[in-house]
Scaffold this active site. Structure first.
Site, short mmCIF file in Angstrom:
data_model
loop_
_atom_site.label_atom_id
_atom_site.label_comp_id
_atom_site.label_asym_id
_atom_site.label_seq_id
_atom_site.Cartn_x
_atom_site.Cartn_y
_atom_site.Cartn_z
N HIS A 89 -1.41 -5.66 1.43
CA HIS A 89 -2.65 -6.42 1.34
C HIS A 89 -2.43 -7.67 0.48
O HIS A 89 -1.72 -7.61 -0.52
CB HIS A 89 -3.77 -5.57 0.70
CG HIS A 89 -4.70 -4.95 1.70
ND1 HIS A 89 -4.92 -3.60 1.77
CD2 HIS A 89 -5.47 -5.51 2.69
CE1 HIS A 89 -5.78 -3.35 2.75
NE2 HIS A 89 -6.12 -4.48 3.33
N GLU A 127 0.84 -1.20 0.00
CA GLU A 127 0.00 0.00 0.00
C GLU A 127 0.87 1.26 0.00
O GLU A 127 1.81 1.37 0.80
CB GLU A 127 -0.90 0.02 1.23
CG GLU A 127 -1.93 -1.11 1.28
CD GLU A 127 -3.03 -0.96 0.24
OE1 GLU A 127 -3.14 0.12 -0.37
OE2 GLU A 127 -3.78 -1.94 0.04
N CYS A 181 -7.55 -2.34 8.38
CA CYS A 181 -6.19 -2.37 7.83
C CYS A 181 -5.65 -0.96 7.63
O CYS A 181 -4.51 -0.66 8.02
CB CYS A 181 -6.15 -3.13 6.49
SG CYS A 181 -6.37 -4.90 6.70
N1 PCA Z 1 -8.38 -7.08 6.25
C1 PCA Z 1 -9.23 -5.99 6.66
C2 PCA Z 1 -9.07 -5.91 8.15
C3 PCA Z 1 -8.37 -7.16 8.57
C4 PCA Z 1 -7.89 -7.75 7.32
O1 PCA Z 1 -7.17 -8.77 7.23
C5 PCA Z 1 -9.01 -4.70 5.89
O2 PCA Z 1 -8.59 -4.77 4.71
O3 PCA Z 1 -9.24 -3.63 6.41
#
Ligand code: PCA
Length: 205
Positions: free
Chosen positions: A170, A83, A146
């Site tokens: 991610h 990100e 996240c």
């Molecule tokens: N993904 C979520 C929160 C926890 C996770 O593994 C997100 O993308 O916000």
């Protein structure tokens, strides 16, 4: 180099979270592309807007790593995605694992609207692609837990740990999750490839 790395607990009705599955399978020690010894400190984070910041603050104080890399599931994405930026807002339609929802509140009141990752995100994505692992730089970590965690890591680094690096990656669903939801045709990657993708990103540090 010491790297604090976290994955999340399952949420939203899932029984596994590929971020934690992959983080827990990473080797504890490895050598980076620059030939530096890296050691990992691994922790699972709660899917909780209100608790994740306190937990990461305690972990950063305890481990005092050179770099913090948090990892989370982004169901529906097709690639390993470092990100670029976290935004200072909590805003998502679904509750977290504590049953808490936010619709537009700041993550840290009074802090800037956004904070850029302190990670070589372009190099990370390029290194994955060179190994045949789908990867992209993402320009939005969303508005859920996240992004909330990423923002707090970067805010803490900015205020308290100026020499630390940090950011967020991610990852897509892993194949077991997609197999369980075949009706909706969600993209996924094998867990081994997600794990390899994370290790490839870390080796660029
Ligand atoms: N993904 C979520 C929160 C926890 C996770 O593994 C997100 O993308 O916000």
């Amino acid at each position: 180099m010491k790297i604090l790395i976290t994955g999340f607990a399952p949420f939203g009705g899932e029984t596994i979270n590929p971020s934690w599955e992959a983080v827990s399978k990473l080797p504890e020690r490895f050598v980076t592309e620059k030939g530096e010894e890296a050691v990992l400190a691994r922790y699972q984070m709660p899917v909780s807007y209100d608790r994740c910041g306190r937990v990461i603050r305690e972990l950063m104080a305890k481990e005092v790593p050179d770099c913090v890399v948090c990892v989370g599931q982004a169901g529906g994405r097709m690639a390993v995605e470092p990100e670029l930026i976290a935004v200072n807002v909590k805003d998502a339609p679904s509750p977290d694992n504590d049953g808490v929802e936010y619709h537009g509140e700041p993550v840290v009141a009074g802090s800037p609207d956004g904070r850029f990752a302190r990670l070589p995100v372009r190099e990370m994505a390029a290194a994955c692609k060179a190994r045949g692992i789908p990867a992209n730089v993402s320009f939005s970590a969303g508005g859920y837990v996240c992004n909330c965690l990423m923002y707090q890591v970067l805010d803490l680094i900015e205020r308290e740990y100026p020499d630390m690096r940090g950011g967020f990656i991610h990852v897509p669903y892993e194949c077991r999750q997609a197999a369980a939801q075949m009706k909706v045709n969600k993209p996924s990657l094998p867990l081994s490839l997600i794990t390899d993708g994370l290790l490839t990103c870390l080796k660029v540090l």
